[in-house]
Design an enzyme around this catalytic site. Structure first.
Site, PDB file in Angstrom:
ATOM      1  N   GLU A 116      37.537  47.680  41.439  1.00 55.41           N
ATOM      2  CA  GLU A 116      38.967  47.399  41.318  1.00 55.41           C
ATOM      3  C   GLU A 116      39.633  48.354  40.337  1.00 55.41           C
ATOM      4  OE1 GLU A 116      41.740  43.563  39.996  1.00 55.41           O
ATOM      5  OE2 GLU A 116      39.669  43.751  39.275  1.00 55.41           O
ATOM      6  N   ASP A 138      49.193  42.513  35.529  1.00 58.25           N
ATOM      7  CA  ASP A 138      48.841  41.322  34.764  1.00 58.25           C
ATOM      8  C   ASP A 138      47.396  41.448  34.275  1.00 58.25           C
ATOM      9  OD1 ASP A 138      48.486  41.258  37.617  1.00 58.25           O
ATOM     10  OD2 ASP A 138      48.100  39.127  37.562  1.00 58.25           O
TER      11      ASP A 138
END
Length: 525
Positions: A489, A305
């Site tokens: 990340e 996402d």
């Protein structure tokens, strides 16, 4: 005690669970949890007025008292002159911790930093505090940054690093936490927050158990049979009774040949609480607001996402169509679950079940090859079951058939060629080939897909390419760590000097799955 709360009710647990696990299921069953949506207009106004830069921040706050009283107070004060919404929130809510941002590496060597960081990212079990966090009975690892809870598929890649560091104790705890979630809810939620209870994430539970079995022996598989079955049933709910109108029900899609494959799905068709403003604005660009929310939420279940992978035009969020697609990665993961179940039934000498799952494996493998492989292009794609055609999006989801050894040698060779020519960059592998501003598109690379690709290509002997992937990715991690003292990340793999970006929120540091994959790569020869 908070109003507007709901007690978790466990399903009955019989067989397979030891006394300790039963005790901890009761620990979860007795907690009372809070749903942020019960704050009604207050919750929506806070999100739409952008009181906090990150929409997730407020939904992780904890009410200081009875939620209904807070809401009533807001409705009384809201119309008064000079009302300050931020001050009201500060008065009535406890803000979440952000301890990872306070941690400093102090120029430690990267390996020392990563091993010490496990303790920084570890959360201990605690009684419910009245917020959206669902308490767990065992300690666990969070990713870092804005992600203050466990995440399902992240945890597998985190566990790779825990295994490399011989932290079998935390690996065991994380598997037991997920087993408890399955026995409580019937599935593993996206994360241990109440606003995640309408969806799961890519089903990596059996891979986690196999990882633990590498350390503790094959009997671990049998120990968690009940939980594996429950999770499988969650994904296969409606297998024998799909919607007669469009042959789809929840995660199930029945294909023209009668075989069943799966899709990502979410039970709700409203804006996500953790991204209420973003979803509300995005859905307005679609012709069907409720379906747009459903597609957005389904994309969140995928973990990607967001990405052009889910867009009909490959560019715009307004064309999102996730729930109309049969994803190649999801079906490879469920094939693996079927293989593990077949193996356990064989160990237990339950011949009828073993034979039934052997047929399921044959059927799913055949369908993956039939609907997702494109011989002319030499690559695996998602399948649009409504339009009855493959998508034309090149994505690293194509490596899953290699990771699980579904592809034949010729298919693996063609897939490897495209990965080397189109995806490989100075800092590792791209995720897709489209530049859209979404975080799962160009220029970003992500740790889990570096690992899945590496292992998939290793299965077919592509030594030179996998060493390039591993070395470039690790070098990019090391370069950013040297400059910032952080593990990120995601990374810009096209330009290792630049920082990754895009998506709903800034790049986060910590970071569980990046740490795990780097540590696992460091042990690979």
């Amino acid at each position: 005690m908070l109003a507007n709360i709901q007690k978790i009710t466990t399903k009955s647990f019989s067989g397979g669970l030891n006394i300790i696990l039963q005790h901890n299921l009761l620990f979860m069953a007795e907690q009372e949890i809070f749903f942020i949506e019960t704050l009604g207009s207050l919750y929506k106004d806070i999100q739409l007025q952008k009181v906090f830069p990150d929409s997730k921040y407020f939904v992780d706050c904890t009410p200081r008292g009875d939620a209904s009283v807070i809401l009533n107070q807001y409705e009384k004060e809201n119309d008064e002159a000079g009302f300050d919404l931020k001050k009201f929130v500060t008065t009535h809510f406890i803000f979440p911790d952000d301890c990872i941002s306070l941690y400093k590496s102090e120029n430690k060597p990267i390996m020392q930093h990563l091993e010490e960081l496990w303790d920084v990212l570890t959360r201990q079990p605690e009684a419910a505090q009245g917020g959206t966090l669902i308490s767990l009975p065992y300690s666990y690892i969070v990713p870092g940054g804005r992600f203050r809870e466990i995440y399902y598929w992240d945890s597998y890649f985190t566990m790779l690093g825990l295994q490399a560091c011989k932290r079998t104790d935390i690996m065991q705890n994380m598997v037991d936490n997920f087993a408890c979630l399955i026995d409580t809810f019937g599935f593993i939620p996206n994360g241990n927050r109440t606003y995640y209870l309408s969806r799961s994430q890519p089903p990596f539970f059996t891979l986690m158990i196999e990882l633990l079995a590498e350390e503790k022996g094959e009997n671990i598989l049998v120990k968690y049979l009940q939980q594996i079955e429950k999770e499988y049933n969650f994904w296969m709910d409606g297998e024998n009774n799909p919607d007669p109108v469009n042959n789809a029900y929840r995660h199930i899609v029945r294909l023209p040949d009668g075989n069943v494959l799966n899709r990502y799905w979410d039970e709700k068709n409203t804006a996500r609480p953790e991204a209420y403003r973003e979803d509300t604005n995005a859905a307005k660009k679609s012709g069907d607001v409720e379906m747009a929310h459903r597609h957005i939420r389904a994309a969140c279940e995928s973990g990607w996402d967001f990405s052009s992978r889910w867009f009909n035009d490959g560019i715009n969020m307004g064309t999102i169509q996730t729930a109309y697609l049969i994803p190649v990665d999801l079906n490879c993961l469920l094939l693996h679950t079927e293989e593990v179940l077949q193996k356990i039934y064989s160990i237990k000498k339950e011949t009828n079940l073993a034979d039934a799952f052997a047929q399921k494996i044959i059927n799913r493998k055949k369908s993956i090859q039939q609907y997702c492989w494109n011989e002319n292009k030499g690559f695996y794609y998602d399948y649009h079951f409504v339009e009855q055609t493959q998508t034309d999006q090149f994505t690293l989801a194509a490596v899953y058939p290699l990771f699980f050894s579904i592809a034949d040698n010729a298919q693996a060779e063609k897939t490897a060629k495209i990965i080397g020519e189109k995806f490989l960059q100075p800092g590792g592998l791209l995720t897709t080939l489209n530049k859209t501003g979404q975080q799962w598109d160009v220029p970003n690379g992500w740790a889990p897909l570096q690992w899945m690709t590496y292992k998939g290509l290793k299965n077919y002997g592509h030594t030179h390419l996998i060493n390039q992937i591993k070395n470039r990715w690790m070098a990019a991690n090391e370069k950013v760590y040297a400059a910032t003292g952080k593990m990120m990340e995601k990374y810009d793999v096209t330009d290792t000097v630049s920082k990754a970006g895009g998506g709903e929120y800034p790049n986060q540091d910590g970071f569980g799955w990046t740490n795990g994959v780097y540590l696992k790569f460091s042990r690979e020869t």
